[in-house]
Design a protein around this motif. Structure first.
Motif, PDB file in Angstrom:
ATOM      1  N   GLY A 298      47.709  14.496  17.287  1.00 26.08           N
ATOM      2  CA  GLY A 298      47.501  13.289  16.499  1.00 26.08           C
ATOM      3  C   GLY A 298      46.332  13.389  15.531  1.00 26.08           C
ATOM      4  O   GLY A 298      45.937  12.382  14.930  1.00 26.08           O
ATOM      5  N   ALA A 299      45.782  14.592  15.351  1.00 27.32           N
ATOM      6  CA  ALA A 299      44.556  14.727  14.555  1.00 27.32           C
ATOM      7  C   ALA A 299      44.741  14.277  13.106  1.00 27.32           C
ATOM      8  O   ALA A 299      43.879  13.602  12.539  1.00 27.32           O
ATOM      9  N   MET A 300      45.870  14.643  12.498  1.00 22.89           N
ATOM     10  CA  MET A 300      46.065  14.283  11.083  1.00 22.89           C
ATOM     11  C   MET A 300      46.268  12.778  10.912  1.00 22.89           C
ATOM     12  O   MET A 300      45.812  12.199   9.929  1.00 22.89           O
ATOM     13  N   ASP A 301      46.949  12.163  11.871  1.00 26.88           N
ATOM     14  CA  ASP A 301      47.169  10.715  11.806  1.00 26.88           C
ATOM     15  C   ASP A 301      45.843   9.967  11.930  1.00 26.88           C
ATOM     16  O   ASP A 301      45.597   8.989  11.226  1.00 26.88           O
ATOM     17  N   LEU A 302      44.984  10.435  12.846  1.00 30.62           N
ATOM     18  CA  LEU A 302      43.677   9.797  13.012  1.00 30.62           C
ATOM     19  C   LEU A 302      42.817   9.994  11.782  1.00 30.62           C
ATOM     20  O   LEU A 302      42.127   9.076  11.328  1.00 30.62           O
ATOM     21  N   ALA A 303      42.846  11.222  11.226  1.00 29.77           N
ATOM     22  CA  ALA A 303      41.970  11.548  10.103  1.00 29.77           C
ATOM     23  C   ALA A 303      42.236  10.633   8.901  1.00 29.77           C
ATOM     24  O   ALA A 303      41.318  10.208   8.217  1.00 29.77           O
ATOM     25  N   ILE A 304      43.513  10.328   8.663  1.00 29.12           N
ATOM     26  CA  ILE A 304      43.819   9.503   7.494  1.00 29.12           C
ATOM     27  C   ILE A 304      43.914   8.015   7.848  1.00 29.12           C
ATOM     28  O   ILE A 304      43.969   7.175   6.963  1.00 29.12           O
ATOM     29  N   GLY A 305      43.942   7.706   9.147  1.00 24.01           N
ATOM     30  CA  GLY A 305      44.243   6.334   9.527  1.00 24.01           C
ATOM     31  C   GLY A 305      43.058   5.467   9.910  1.00 24.01           C
ATOM     32  O   GLY A 305      43.023   4.288   9.565  1.00 24.01           O
ATOM     33  N   ALA A 306      42.089   6.046  10.630  1.00 20.32           N
ATOM     34  CA  ALA A 306      40.977   5.223  11.115  1.00 20.32           C
ATOM     35  C   ALA A 306      40.076   4.815   9.947  1.00 20.32           C
ATOM     36  O   ALA A 306      39.922   5.552   8.979  1.00 20.32           O
ATOM     37  N   LYS A 307      39.495   3.603  10.043  1.00 20.90           N
ATOM     38  CA  LYS A 307      38.619   3.136   8.954  1.00 20.90           C
ATOM     39  C   LYS A 307      37.393   4.030   8.812  1.00 20.90           C
ATOM     40  O   LYS A 307      36.904   4.262   7.711  1.00 20.90           O
ATOM     41  N   ASN A 308      36.856   4.482   9.935  1.00 26.04           N
ATOM     42  CA  ASN A 308      35.701   5.386   9.924  1.00 26.04           C
ATOM     43  C   ASN A 308      36.019   6.611  10.767  1.00 26.04           C
ATOM     44  O   ASN A 308      36.366   6.471  11.937  1.00 26.04           O
ATOM     45  N   VAL A 309      35.906   7.789  10.163  1.00 24.71           N
ATOM     46  CA  VAL A 309      36.140   9.022  10.908  1.00 24.71           C
ATOM     47  C   VAL A 309      34.790   9.682  11.178  1.00 24.71           C
ATOM     48  O   VAL A 309      34.097  10.111  10.250  1.00 24.71           O
ATOM     49  N   PHE A 310      34.421   9.703  12.454  1.00 23.99           N
ATOM     50  CA  PHE A 310      33.194  10.368  12.884  1.00 23.99           C
ATOM     51  C   PHE A 310      33.569  11.743  13.423  1.00 23.99           C
ATOM     52  O   PHE A 310      34.528  11.864  14.185  1.00 23.99           O
TER      53      PHE A 310
END
Lengths: 225, 230
Positions: free
Chosen positions: B146-158
Motif C-alpha cells: 500500500g506504499a504508493m496509495d499512502l504516499a499520494i493519499g495522506a494529507k501529510n506524509v512523514f
C-alpha cells in the motif's frame, strides 16, 4: 440460487484450466484454505491468480503455487519473510508476476464488479508501475488509467453464510472478500457455518447473496470427517 | 488538522546529546502528530510510533487491511488470527473501532481522508520524492503493497529513516536513484540526526541531534535552509 456444499471437492467442481482465480485473504487472515486445497485436488492448471500476497509458508496459496498450477500472479506484495515458495518459482523464471499497488488492485476488481470500463487513479503516477499506461491531468492533478480485473472464479473466506448466500465476515479477515465476490463469474465462499435464511440481521450482511454462487460449510465438512 | 505543528522561531541544534535512537526517533514523530488525527503507520519502524502516542490524544490508527481504531499488538489470549495489522502481526481493537473491506480502506487513503501517514524509506529527494518499495537490483522481487496509495493519499506524509546508510551514503538526495514510490509527496523527514521540512521552497532543517546544520550541509548534496534566518 446459491448452492450449499459440505464437501470442498464438490464446491470447486468445474473450474477450468486457464482460469483467472481471485483468492481472498491478507496473509492468512481470510484466506480460503480449504477451497484452495480442493482446487489443488481438482487439478485445474495454467491459472492466473489474483491475491494480495503470493502465498505464505507452505499451505493455502503457497501450496497451489508449489503444485505448479499457476502461470501468473497478480498481487501487491509477493515478497515476505515466509514467501519462499513464490520466491523460488519467480527467481527460477517459472512464474509471471504483475505487481499492482494494493489499492489499485482492490479498485480494479471493484470496477469489474461494478461495470466500470476503466478509471483514472492517482496512485503510481511518476513511478515504474505507471509506465506505458495512459495518463491524464484532471483539475491539475495527474492520473493513470487503470482497467478492471475480472475473475472467472473467486474463492473467498467469510465468517457466516446463510442458505441464500448472504455473508458476514469477521474483523480484518474481511479484507478482499467482499470486493472479489462481486468481480467473478463464479463466486465460491467458504464459511465457518451456515445458518438458516432469516437468521442473519439484514443490516449486518456485508456481501449480499446476489454475488455468491456456492458456499462451502466448513462446520458440515468438519462433521463429515 | 491538515498541517502538523512545527517549532516556532529558529532551527534548534540539540548539541548536548548524540543522535536519536530508533525509539527516540519514534517519540519525536509521535510528538508532531496532531491530536485527533487519523493516522496510518507503515510496517516496520513506523509501527514503533504507536508506543509514544499519548492515550488521551484521540488519535485513531488506520490499518490498510480494513480497520480504524487499531489497538496495540495482541499478547497471549488476545491473539486472534482474524485481527492483524498491515504487517500481519496480531493486534487488538479499541472502543470505537470499525472494519471495512479493502476497496473502502484504500478509498479512505486515496481520497485524502487520512491526516498523517508515517513510512520508512530507502531515499527521499530534496523535492520530497519518495523511494521505499524496490531497490531495482537484479534478483530483487518487487513488492509495493500500500506504499504508493499512502504516499499520494495522506494529507501529510512523514518519513522516518537514518539520514545516512551504513557506508555513509546520504539517503536525503538531490534525485532518487531507486524507483519512485511517489513524486513530491514527503512533507516531513525524521532522521537520527535531524528533522527536515520538505516543500516547494526546498529542504528546511527544523532540528538537529548531536550535529550542526553546518556539518550536515557538508555531508549532504542538498541545499539546506534554516528557520529564523540564520
Amino acid at each position: 440460487m446459491t448452492a450449499v456444499f459440505g464437501d470442498a471437492d464438490e464446491a470447486v467442481a468445474g473450474i477450468a484450466d486457464g482460469s483467472t482465480v481471485l483468492i481472498g485473504g491478507f496473509g492468512m487472515a481470510g484466506m480460503p484454505v480449504q477451497l484452495i486445497d480442493a482446487l489443488i485436488r481438482q487439478g485445474a492448471t495454467d491459472l492466473t491468480v489474483v491475491s494480495n500476497n503470493a502465498g505464505n509458508g507452505d499451505t493455502g496459496l503457497a501450496a497451489l503455487l508449489a503444485a505448479g498450477r499457476v502461470r501468473k500472479v497478480i498481487c501487491s506484495f509477493p515478497r515476505q519473510s515466509d514467501s519462499w515458495v513464490f520466491d523460488g518459482l519467480y527467481l527460477a523464471g517459472k512464474i509471471e508476476l504483475e505487481v499492482v499497488p494494493q489499492g489499485t488492485l482492490a479498485e480494479r476488481m471493484r470496477a469489474a464488479g461494478a461495470g466500470i470500463g476503466a478509471f483514472y487513479c492517482p496512485t503510481g503516477v511518476g513511478t515504474p508501475l505507471a509506465e506505458n499506461k495512459e495518463t491524464r491531468t484532471i483539475d491539475g492533478r495527474d492520473y493513470v488509467l487503470e482497467y478492471p480485473i475480472k475473475g472467472d472464479v473467486a474463492l473467498v473466506g467469510a465468517h457466516i453464510g446463510d442458505r441464500m448466500g448472504n455473508l458476514v465476515y469477521r474483523k480484518t479477515a474481511r479484507n478482499f472478500g467482499p470486493v472479489m465476490a462481486t468481480a467473478a463469474t463464479l463466486t465460491i465462499a467458504q464459511v465457518g457455518r451456515v445458518v438458516e435464511t432469516g437468521e442473519l440481521d439484514p443490516e449486518t450482511v456485508v456481501t449480499p447473496c446476489i454475488y455468491v454462487d456456492r458456499i462451502l460449510d466448513l462446520s458440515e465438512a468438519e462433521a463429515a470427517r | 488538522m491538515t498541517v502538523a505543528p512545527e517549532p516556532a522561531g529558529r532551527t534548534a541544534e540539540h548539541l548536548d546529546r548524540g543522535p536519536l535512537s530508533r525509539d527516540e526517533l519514534a517519540a519525536v514523530v509521535a510528538r508532531d502528530i496532531p491530536r485527533g488525527s487519523f493516522v496510518n503507520l507503515g510496517i516496520g519502524q513506523p509501527t514503533m510510533v504507536a508506543d509514544h502516542l499519548p492515550a488521551d490524544a484521540g488519535i485513531v490508527l488506520h490499518t490498510e487491511n480494513g480497520m480504524l481504531g487499531m489497538g496495540p499488538a495482541a499478547e497471549g489470549d488476545e491473539i486472534d488470527h482474524d485481527l492483524v495489522n498491515a504487517g500481519k502481526i496480531p493486534v487488538t481493537e479499541l472502543p470505537g473501532a470499525s472494519y471495512f473491506h479493502h476497496a473502502d480502506s484504500f478509498a479512505m487513503m486515496r481520497g485524502g481522508h487520512l491526516d498523517v501517514c508515517v513510512l520508512g524509506a530507502f531515499q527521499v529527494s530534496e523535492r520530497g520524492d519518495l523511494a521505499n518499495w524496490h531497490t531495482g537490483a537484479p534478483g530483487a522481487i518487487p513488492a509495493v503493497g500500500g506504499a504508493m496509495d499512502l504516499a499520494i493519499g495522506a494529507k501529510n506524509v512523514f518519513v522516518m529513516m537514518t539520514l545516512f546508510s551504513r557506508d555513509g551514503t546520504p539517503k536525503l538526495v538531490p534525485e532518487c536513484t531507486y524507483p519512485l514510490t511517489g513524486p513530491a509527496c514527503v512533507s516531513r523527514l525524521y532522521t537520527d540526526l535531524a528533522v527536515f521540512r520538505i516543500g516547494p521552497e526546498g529542504v528546511t532543517v527544523l532540528e538537529t541531534y548531536g550535529t550542526t546544520v553546518k556539518e550536515l550541509a557538508s555531508r549532504l548534496d542538498v541545499a539546506l535552509r534554516t528557520l529564523g534566518g540564520w
